[in-house]
Motif scaffolding. Structure first.
Motif, PDB file in Angstrom:
ATOM      1  N   LYS A   1       0.834  -1.200   0.000  1.00 30.50           N
ATOM      2  CA  LYS A   1       0.000   0.000   0.000  1.00 30.50           C
ATOM      3  C   LYS A   1       0.869   1.249   0.000  1.00 30.50           C
ATOM      4  O   LYS A   1       0.585   2.222  -0.714  1.00 30.50           O
ATOM      5  CB  LYS A   1      -0.926   0.003   1.208  1.00 30.50           C
ATOM      6  N   LEU A   2       1.918   1.234   0.783  1.00 27.11           N
ATOM      7  CA  LEU A   2       2.819   2.390   0.841  1.00 27.11           C
ATOM      8  C   LEU A   2       3.471   2.643  -0.514  1.00 27.11           C
ATOM      9  O   LEU A   2       3.652   3.790  -0.926  1.00 27.11           O
ATOM     10  CB  LEU A   2       3.878   2.167   1.919  1.00 27.11           C
ATOM     11  N   LYS A   3       3.832   1.549  -1.212  1.00 31.31           N
ATOM     12  CA  LYS A   3       4.425   1.726  -2.544  1.00 31.31           C
ATOM     13  C   LYS A   3       3.435   2.380  -3.498  1.00 31.31           C
ATOM     14  O   LYS A   3       3.761   3.330  -4.212  1.00 31.31           O
ATOM     15  CB  LYS A   3       4.869   0.384  -3.124  1.00 31.31           C
ATOM     16  N   ASP A   4       2.210   1.876  -3.476  1.00 33.17           N
ATOM     17  CA  ASP A   4       1.190   2.423  -4.369  1.00 33.17           C
ATOM     18  C   ASP A   4       0.922   3.896  -4.066  1.00 33.17           C
ATOM     19  O   ASP A   4       0.729   4.703  -4.986  1.00 33.17           O
ATOM     20  CB  ASP A   4      -0.104   1.625  -4.250  1.00 33.17           C
ATOM     21  N   GLU A   5       0.930   4.261  -2.794  1.00 28.63           N
ATOM     22  CA  GLU A   5       0.709   5.657  -2.428  1.00 28.63           C
ATOM     23  C   GLU A   5       1.865   6.532  -2.888  1.00 28.63           C
ATOM     24  O   GLU A   5       1.659   7.652  -3.370  1.00 28.63           O
ATOM     25  CB  GLU A   5       0.512   5.775  -0.916  1.00 28.63           C
ATOM     26  N   GLY A   6       3.090   6.041  -2.751  1.00 33.10           N
ATOM     27  CA  GLY A   6       4.247   6.804  -3.213  1.00 33.10           C
ATOM     28  C   GLY A   6       4.223   7.054  -4.705  1.00 33.10           C
ATOM     29  O   GLY A   6       4.563   8.136  -5.185  1.00 33.10           O
ATOM     30  N   VAL A   7       3.787   6.043  -5.455  1.00 31.10           N
ATOM     31  CA  VAL A   7       3.659   6.198  -6.907  1.00 31.10           C
ATOM     32  C   VAL A   7       2.567   7.204  -7.234  1.00 31.10           C
ATOM     33  O   VAL A   7       2.740   8.090  -8.089  1.00 31.10           O
ATOM     34  CB  VAL A   7       3.344   4.832  -7.564  1.00 31.10           C
ATOM     35  N   HIS A   8       1.451   7.101  -6.537  1.00 30.43           N
ATOM     36  CA  HIS A   8       0.305   7.963  -6.809  1.00 30.43           C
ATOM     37  C   HIS A   8       0.631   9.439  -6.591  1.00 30.43           C
ATOM     38  O   HIS A   8       0.183  10.304  -7.355  1.00 30.43           O
ATOM     39  CB  HIS A   8      -0.876   7.558  -5.927  1.00 30.43           C
ATOM     40  N   VAL A   9       1.428   9.740  -5.575  1.00 30.64           N
ATOM     41  CA  VAL A   9       1.742  11.147  -5.290  1.00 30.64           C
ATOM     42  C   VAL A   9       3.006  11.614  -5.996  1.00 30.64           C
ATOM     43  O   VAL A   9       3.436  12.758  -5.839  1.00 30.64           O
ATOM     44  CB  VAL A   9       1.858  11.407  -3.767  1.00 30.64           C
ATOM     45  N   GLY A  10       3.631  10.738  -6.793  1.00 34.39           N
ATOM     46  CA  GLY A  10       4.729  11.157  -7.655  1.00 34.39           C
ATOM     47  C   GLY A  10       6.106  11.196  -7.052  1.00 34.39           C
ATOM     48  O   GLY A  10       7.002  11.840  -7.606  1.00 34.39           O
ATOM     49  N   VAL A  11       6.315  10.483  -5.938  1.00 30.92           N
ATOM     50  CA  VAL A  11       7.660  10.505  -5.346  1.00 30.92           C
ATOM     51  C   VAL A  11       8.340   9.136  -5.367  1.00 30.92           C
ATOM     52  O   VAL A  11       9.484   9.003  -4.936  1.00 30.92           O
ATOM     53  CB  VAL A  11       7.630  11.044  -3.890  1.00 30.92           C
ATOM     54  N   THR A  12       7.645   8.115  -5.859  1.00 32.62           N
ATOM     55  CA  THR A  12       8.206   6.768  -5.930  1.00 32.62           C
ATOM     56  C   THR A  12       8.046   6.227  -7.342  1.00 32.62           C
ATOM     57  O   THR A  12       6.983   6.376  -7.948  1.00 32.62           O
ATOM     58  CB  THR A  12       7.507   5.815  -4.933  1.00 32.62           C
ATOM     59  N   LYS A  13       9.091   5.602  -7.854  1.00 33.59           N
ATOM     60  CA  LYS A  13       9.047   4.983  -9.175  1.00 33.59           C
ATOM     61  C   LYS A  13       8.200   3.712  -9.126  1.00 33.59           C
ATOM     62  O   LYS A  13       8.355   2.881  -8.230  1.00 33.59           O
ATOM     63  CB  LYS A  13      10.471   4.642  -9.617  1.00 33.59           C
ATOM     64  N   ASP A  14       7.286   3.580 -10.078  1.00 29.79           N
ATOM     65  CA  ASP A  14       6.456   2.385 -10.138  1.00 29.79           C
ATOM     66  C   ASP A  14       7.261   1.222 -10.696  1.00 29.79           C
ATOM     67  O   ASP A  14       7.815   1.302 -11.793  1.00 29.79           O
ATOM     68  CB  ASP A  14       5.218   2.629 -11.007  1.00 29.79           C
ATOM     69  N   ALA A  15       7.362   0.172  -9.929  1.00 29.17           N
ATOM     70  CA  ALA A  15       8.127  -0.991 -10.358  1.00 29.17           C
ATOM     71  C   ALA A  15       7.738  -2.183  -9.504  1.00 29.17           C
ATOM     72  O   ALA A  15       7.134  -2.035  -8.439  1.00 29.17           O
ATOM     73  CB  ALA A  15       9.632  -0.721 -10.235  1.00 29.17           C
ATOM     74  N   ASP A  16       8.091  -3.352  -9.976  1.00 22.08           N
ATOM     75  CA  ASP A  16       7.860  -4.585  -9.224  1.00 22.08           C
ATOM     76  C   ASP A  16       8.814  -4.615  -8.034  1.00 22.08           C
ATOM     77  O   ASP A  16      10.024  -4.446  -8.187  1.00 22.08           O
ATOM     78  CB  ASP A  16       8.120  -5.784 -10.147  1.00 22.08           C
ATOM     79  N   ILE A  17       8.279  -4.816  -6.826  1.00 24.94           N
ATOM     80  CA  ILE A  17       9.153  -4.862  -5.651  1.00 24.94           C
ATOM     81  C   ILE A  17       9.305  -6.281  -5.100  1.00 24.94           C
ATOM     82  O   ILE A  17       9.773  -6.469  -3.973  1.00 24.94           O
ATOM     83  CB  ILE A  17       8.677  -3.899  -4.537  1.00 24.94           C
ATOM     84  N   LYS A  18       8.906  -7.271  -5.901  1.00 27.78           N
ATOM     85  CA  LYS A  18       9.115  -8.656  -5.473  1.00 27.78           C
ATOM     86  C   LYS A  18      10.606  -8.905  -5.333  1.00 27.78           C
ATOM     87  O   LYS A  18      11.383  -8.594  -6.229  1.00 27.78           O
ATOM     88  CB  LYS A  18       8.511  -9.634  -6.473  1.00 27.78           C
ATOM     89  N   GLY A  19      11.008  -9.454  -4.210  1.00 28.06           N
ATOM     90  CA  GLY A  19      12.417  -9.696  -3.933  1.00 28.06           C
ATOM     91  C   GLY A  19      13.009  -8.687  -2.976  1.00 28.06           C
ATOM     92  O   GLY A  19      14.171  -8.803  -2.579  1.00 28.06           O
ATOM     93  N   ILE A  20      12.209  -7.690  -2.555  1.00 26.79           N
ATOM     94  CA  ILE A  20      12.743  -6.661  -1.656  1.00 26.79           C
ATOM     95  C   ILE A  20      13.031  -7.217  -0.267  1.00 26.79           C
ATOM     96  O   ILE A  20      13.900  -6.719   0.438  1.00 26.79           O
ATOM     97  CB  ILE A  20      11.779  -5.457  -1.575  1.00 26.79           C
ATOM     98  N   TYR A  21      12.320  -8.286   0.113  1.00 24.65           N
ATOM     99  CA  TYR A  21      12.549  -8.902   1.424  1.00 24.65           C
ATOM    100  C   TYR A  21      13.462 -10.108   1.322  1.00 24.65           C
ATOM    101  O   TYR A  21      13.371 -10.891   0.367  1.00 24.65           O
ATOM    102  CB  TYR A  21      11.225  -9.379   2.043  1.00 24.65           C
TER     103      TYR A  21
END
Length: 380
Positions: free
Chosen positions: A335-355
């Motif tokens: 959810k945090l990733k989607d919000e960051g993308v929506h407000v324009g401060v996070t690049k939209d990308a697959d984050i599978k593997g981040i953990y």
């Protein structure tokens, strides 16, 4: 030449050769000429570090130094207490731990990218940005640390989102966790922002200490801040809490602070990371069983790193707003990733593997505790 003399010469050559072999082995084990940074193996640490044998890795993978980042905030109680009580030092053994304090996540990510940092406690949104901006090559989240502990504090005459139109609100740093939170909440209330301070509400990335001063002087109308700064705006500057971020999440739980490790450091020194995590697990148990001592430790560390401790009423009020946990609350990261993308401060990308929770779950299950989940975002 007599056969006896030939035999004696052969015997002498054999003795010399046998003597040279162990000497070469000693020189090789010492690793001379290759000790430039914390990614280089320290053989003594590899043999003596508590993590080396327990990790099931061959000797020679311990780092000589671990450069650890964190913030001087109550939401970073774990590293503050762990360093103060010596839990990390005990588990890391001969590995030197070098602490570095940051004001916000993006700066810590840049240090990680530049190779001057090996691991850091940090918010989720900078973790996502660091992962996506490097195609997943920079970092891995290896544990959670804190849930909660962030609020929007405003002037007493502000009673709703609509009242914020035309106002100036601070966040610790552009692209940081609280920065994304305030922009996302405003967007849900039909108020526009941009990364240059424009829009219906001006978001002004500001150092936390400076936010307090500017709020007192009337130059800022509020701030979405981590603890203890949210409480300080209330108690020291007459602000009020408009939004406790916990009210925006199911069961009031969301990730505020993670422990991330540079990917290449994790691959080269898994036993050092295991030792760091053992130190964290011990710290988490200590904090949850000794709240008063933990608060005293945090205050002592704030005095050490910022030259100013918190008044007791401030830390007493801020403390119940956080939950210290090893669970990364991975479901909230999406959810945090989607919000960051929506407000324009996070690049939209697959984050599978981040953990990569492999080491954490190994330690948890070994101590009889349940494993934590990665919400399908674990190692590919």
């Amino acid at each position: 030449m007599p056969a006896a003399r030939v035999q004696r010469r052969r015997t002498v050559r054999t003795v010399i050769a046998l003597a040279i072999v162990p000497l070469l082995a000693v020189v090789s084990a010492c690793g001379y000429g290759d000790d430039k940074d914390s990614d280089k193996t320290d053989p003594a640490a590899a043999q003596q570090s508590p993590g080396a044998s327990q990790a099931g890795k061959p000797a020679g993978t311990s780092a000589s130094e671990l450069r650890l980042g964190f913030f001087a905030n109550v939401t970073h109680a774990t590293p503050l207490v762990g360093l103060k009580e010596g839990f990390y030092a005990k588990e890391l053994g001969t590995t030197k731990i070098t602490p570095t304090v940051f004001n916000a996540g993006p700066a810590a990510i840049e240090a990680l990218k530049g190779g001057s940092l090996d691991a850091t406690y940090i918010g989720p949104n900078p973790s996502i940005s660091g992962f996506t901006s490097t195609n997943g090559e920079l970092l891995r989240i290896v544990a959670g640390t804190t849930s909660g502990g962030a609020s929007l504090v405003v002037k007493p005459n502000i009673n709703s989102a609509a009242d914020l139109k035309g106002k100036k609100i601070a966040s610790p740093q552009l692209g940081g966790t609280q920065d994304v939170a305030v922009r996302a909440w405003l967007a849900k209330n039909n108020l526009k922002t941009d990364t240059k301070g424009g829009g219906d509400v001006s978001i002004v990335p500001t150092d936390n200490a400076q936010t307090l001063a500017l709020f007192k002087s009337g130059e800022l109308d509020g701030g979405w801040l981590p603890e203890p700064w949210a409480t300080r705006l209330v108690q020291e500057a007459g602000g009020k809490v408009l939004i406790d971020e916990r009210t925006l999440w199911p069961e009031g739980k969301f990730v505020t602070t993670n422990l991330i490790v540079r990917k290449d450091f994790l691959e080269k020194h898994p036993d050092t990371v295991e030792a760091l995590l053992r130190g964290q697990l011990a710290t988490t148990e200590f904090i949850n069983a000794n709240a008063e001592k933990a608060k005293a430790d945090v205050n002592a560390q704030l005095l050490e790193y910022t030259k100013k401790e918190l008044p007791k009423p401030v830390i007493d009020a801020a403390w119940p707003n956080i939950e210290v946990t090893n669970d990364p609350l991975a479901a909230s990261l999406l959810k945090l990733k989607d919000e960051g993308v929506h407000v324009g401060v996070t690049k939209d990308a697959d984050i599978k593997g981040i953990y990569d929770l492999t080491i954490l779950n190994k330690l948890l299950t070994a101590s009889g505790k349940p494993a934590v989940q990665d919400a399908g975002l674990g190692k590919k």
